[in-house]
Design a protein around this motif. Structure first.
Motif, short mmCIF file in Angstrom:
data_model
loop_
_atom_site.label_atom_id
_atom_site.label_comp_id
_atom_site.label_asym_id
_atom_site.label_seq_id
_atom_site.Cartn_x
_atom_site.Cartn_y
_atom_site.Cartn_z
N ASP A 66 53.35 45.64 83.29
CA ASP A 66 52.70 46.47 83.36
C ASP A 66 53.14 47.81 82.99
O ASP A 66 52.35 49.23 82.52
CB ASP A 66 51.52 46.70 84.76
N SER A 70 51.99 50.73 80.04
CA SER A 70 51.70 52.21 81.00
C SER A 70 52.00 53.37 81.90
O SER A 70 51.93 52.51 82.69
CB SER A 70 50.05 52.40 80.64
N TYR A 75 47.27 53.95 85.61
CA TYR A 75 47.11 52.85 85.14
C TYR A 75 47.33 52.04 86.40
O TYR A 75 47.12 50.89 86.81
CB TYR A 75 48.08 52.64 84.56
#
Length: 180
Positions: A66, A70, A75
């Motif tokens: 992840d 980003s 996020y």
């Protein structure tokens, strides 16, 4: 049950899974395999073992991946919230499954007791004791999720560690490898 009846049931199960997706067909096959255990302890894709399987995922690798997608704090926080919500949903599903199983078990204990099947009732009571222990563990998971502690917090910490490693990897690859 005769051999032809068993063969027919297996063929019917195979035909009914043709139109399903790969994932739903494998879940059905797993349930069919577990149903042939004739009352033995079922481990795998039922009850509390769903929670254990979820918590044993490689959250560190997920966090790392992840971060590469980003590397943003928002996020990361959203994904941590999703992990918690998924676990909460899973806990509710398992609690519902256990409650339903307990009702079925109580019915069978009462009806088999009236029929005089003493050994079967004793066996069911042992299973019921195990189920009570599993239900208490699920309540422990629920409390630990609410208090951010225990095994539930382990998943979050692993995700955060992976995310930080992913961010460090990006920095290593883009900035620290350049010569001045």
């Amino acid at each position: 049950m005769g051999w032809f009846t068993r063969l027919k049931k297996k063929n019917d199960a195979a035909v009914s899974t043709e139109g399903m997706t790969q994932a739903s067909a494998s879940v059905l096959e797993t349930k069919v395999d577990h149903s042939t255990l004739n009352g033995a302890s079922v481990h795998g894709n039922q009850g509390i073992f769903l929670i254990y399987n979820y918590l044993q995922q490689d959250f560190e690798a997920k966090g790392y991946d992840d971060a590469l997608v980003s590397p943003d704090e928002g996020y990361k926080n959203d994904n941590i919230r999703l992990i918690r919500y998924d676990l909460e949903i899973l806990i509710h599903q398992v609690k519902t499954y256990h409650d339903s199983l307990m009702k079925d078990m109580e019915f069978h204990i009462q009806s088999r007791g009236r029929a005089g099947l003493v050994d079967l009732v004793d066996e069911l009571k042992i299973k019921q004791t195990d189920l009570h222990a599993h239900m208490e563990k699920v309540h422990e998971f629920e409390r630990s999720l609410q208090s951010d502690s225990g095994l539930c917090e382990r998943a979050i910490l692993a995700y955060k560690r992976g995310f930080m490693k992913g961010m460090a990897s990006i920095t290593q690859a883009h900035l620290l490898s350049k010569r001045f």
